[in-house]
Design a protein around this motif. Structure first.
Motif, PDB file in Angstrom:
ATOM      1  N   GLY A  10       0.850  -1.190   0.000  1.00  0.00           N
ATOM      2  CA  GLY A  10       0.000   0.000   0.000  1.00  0.00           C
ATOM      3  C   GLY A  10       0.883   1.236   0.000  1.00  0.00           C
ATOM      4  O   GLY A  10       1.938   1.268  -0.640  1.00  0.00           O
ATOM      5  N   ALA A  32       3.460  -9.072  -1.808  1.00  0.00           N
ATOM      6  CA  ALA A  32       2.203  -9.768  -1.501  1.00  0.00           C
ATOM      7  C   ALA A  32       1.115  -8.747  -1.258  1.00  0.00           C
ATOM      8  O   ALA A  32       1.319  -7.749  -0.559  1.00  0.00           O
ATOM      9  CB  ALA A  32       2.377 -10.649  -0.263  1.00  0.00           C
ATOM     10  N   ALA A  85       4.490  -4.420   5.518  1.00  0.00           N
ATOM     11  CA  ALA A  85       3.895  -3.074   5.459  1.00  0.00           C
ATOM     12  C   ALA A  85       2.380  -3.206   5.368  1.00  0.00           C
ATOM     13  O   ALA A  85       1.710  -2.495   4.615  1.00  0.00           O
ATOM     14  CB  ALA A  85       4.467  -2.289   4.277  1.00  0.00           C
ATOM     15  N   ILE A  90      -1.865  -5.911  11.790  1.00  0.00           N
ATOM     16  CA  ILE A  90      -1.778  -7.147  10.977  1.00  0.00           C
ATOM     17  C   ILE A  90      -0.346  -7.689  11.024  1.00  0.00           C
ATOM     18  O   ILE A  90      -0.116  -8.900  10.997  1.00  0.00           O
ATOM     19  CB  ILE A  90      -2.197  -6.881   9.503  1.00  0.00           C
ATOM     20  N   GLN A 108       6.333  -2.140  10.718  1.00  0.00           N
ATOM     21  CA  GLN A 108       6.208  -0.682  10.615  1.00  0.00           C
ATOM     22  C   GLN A 108       5.698  -0.097  11.933  1.00  0.00           C
ATOM     23  O   GLN A 108       5.298  -0.812  12.856  1.00  0.00           O
ATOM     24  CB  GLN A 108       5.277  -0.303   9.464  1.00  0.00           C
ATOM     25  N   GLY A 110       3.033   1.299  12.888  1.00  0.00           N
ATOM     26  CA  GLY A 110       1.670   1.094  13.382  1.00  0.00           C
ATOM     27  C   GLY A 110       1.571  -0.070  14.348  1.00  0.00           C
ATOM     28  O   GLY A 110       0.564  -0.241  15.028  1.00  0.00           O
ATOM     29  N   CYS A 140       6.207   7.529  11.156  1.00  0.00           N
ATOM     30  CA  CYS A 140       6.652   8.748  10.460  1.00  0.00           C
ATOM     31  C   CYS A 140       6.992   9.855  11.457  1.00  0.00           C
ATOM     32  O   CYS A 140       8.046  10.510  11.348  1.00  0.00           O
ATOM     33  CB  CYS A 140       5.576   9.218   9.488  1.00  0.00           C
ATOM     34  N   ASP A 171      -4.027  10.172   4.767  1.00  0.00           N
ATOM     35  CA  ASP A 171      -3.242  10.229   3.530  1.00  0.00           C
ATOM     36  C   ASP A 171      -4.181  10.586   2.378  1.00  0.00           C
ATOM     37  O   ASP A 171      -5.400  10.412   2.498  1.00  0.00           O
ATOM     38  CB  ASP A 171      -2.566   8.873   3.281  1.00  0.00           C
TER      39      ASP A 171
END
Ligand code: NAD
Length: 338
Positions: A10, A32, A85, A90, A108, A110, A140, A171
């Motif tokens: 994404g 993936a 990512a 998840i 990441q 999150g 970020c 975003d």
């Protein structure tokens, strides 16, 4: 060549894939993806082998003309490193999959810090990832703050940092996010969770943060106040220190860049892919010293500042290059600071 698999293609995953492809010492083994949508078509057009994350959706990929290279399980088995990512939460669910194949992985920001052994920022703690199998590239905002605070911490010592984070509502592709006409304390409790997240990189740092959300998709904006332990006489010393750092851009007054809109316009004019700005953007005029108190304002492009950090984390995790060399190679290949 390090074979990198990207699980979750994404906003972050597609940028990391392109950045990995630009490196001389790594290759994108495949990506993936869960949904057979326009982003999946983009992956196929970019000639990344596409793997399906969900057994139930494989027909959907075939219906839009994408020949699958396999399932996510195959990608994990065939890759030297996985960059996870996927959406927040998840990644932690995916960790057993990576463990089963003994494939090291990056997560990441999150994810909770507990998902990995190390919370990573290339400038602040590259070496800590060298013996790890699982590393979390911090968010970020935490990336932007870590880059800014690291040189101050090393050169002057930090008594206390106080930061207000004016966060983008969503975003550009997050059509359901907001607010669309408001300024919302988020979280309303003080301090916000951002300070503790920075402390996953600097455990000894005294930092308080306050967060709010505003109706923009462009960038985050931080107002920063750092009380230094040993402040220099003059702000010029701090300015030079920061200008010597990679991934920190100081915006000169003459540029006429007065906000995130002009910054994004500048990035698009400069031909940056997707208008990305990998560096912290610090308004030079805002750098102010009042006694021991340093002030500044900086903008952080949420969609891209973690991308070079992911590339460096891949090298740190695989023990491929020392930190300064990895950062220099990543900067050169992506066109950072230029
Ligand atoms: P995104 O929603 O844009 O992309 C996630 C991708 O993963 C989507 O393509 C989705 O289809 C796919 N996906 C969903 N479930 C999956 C599964 N089970 N297996 C494989 N793929 C799956 O999300 P994003 O913004 O790229 O965020 C990814 C991570 O990066 C999150 O942890 C987020 O907090 C973090 N992050 C995001 C930003 C940002 O501003 N977007 C900035 C820094 C860090």
């Amino acid at each position: 060549m390090i074979r990198v698999g990207i699980n979750g293609y994404g906003t972050i995953g597609k940028r990391v894939a392109d950045a990995v492809r630009a490196q001389p010492d790594m290759t994108v083994h495949g990506v993936a993806k869960r949904s057979p949508d326009y982003v999946a078509v983009g992956a196929a057009e970019a000639e990344y082998p596409v793997y399906a994350a969900d057994e139930d959706r494989t027909d959907g990929f075939r219906e839009i003309g994408i020949d699958l290279a396999g399932m996510v399980d195959d990608l994990v088995a065939e890759s030297d490193v996985i960059v996870d990512a996927t959406p927040s939460g998840i990644g932690a669910q995916n960790r057993p999959l990576y463990e089963r194949h003994e494939t090291p992985a990056l997560f990441q920001g999150g994810e909770d810090a507990t998902v990995a052994e190390v919370s990573f920022n290339a400038r602040a703690n590259y070496d800590e990832a060298e013996d790890a199998d699982y590393v979390r590239v911090v968010s970020c905002n935490t990336t932007g703050l870590s880059r800014f605070l690291a040189p101050l911490y090393e050169n002057y010592g930090i008594e206390k940092a106080r930061v207000t984070l004016v966060r983008r509502g969503g975003d550009p592709n997050q059509t359901g996010r907001g607010p669309i006409n408001d300024a919302v304390p988020d979280p309303v409790s003080i301090p916000s969770h951002h300070g503790p997240d920075v402390q996953t990189v600097f455990p000894e740092l005294d930092i308080d943060t306050i967060g709010l959300k505003v109706p923009t998709t462009m960038m985050h904006l931080h107002t920063v106040n750092v009380t230094l332990e040993n402040a220099p006489e003059d702000i010029a010393a701090v300015r030079e220190q920061l200008q010597d750092e990679d991934r920190l851009l100081t915006i000169p007054e003459y540029a006429g860049i007065d906000g995130a809109g002009t910054l994004k316009d500048f990035a698009l004019d400069a031909g940056r892919p997707r208008g990305d700005i990998w560096e912290n953007c610090i308004w030079e005029e805002s750098l102010t010293l009042e006694g021991n108190d340093l002030y500044c304002m900086q903008a952080i492009h949420q969609e891209s500042d973690v991308v070079p950090e992911n590339v460096d984390a891949i090298r740190a995790l695989t023990g491929h290059l020392p930190g300064p060399e990895s950062r220099a190679l990543t900067n050169e290949t992506l066109g950072i600071d230029s």
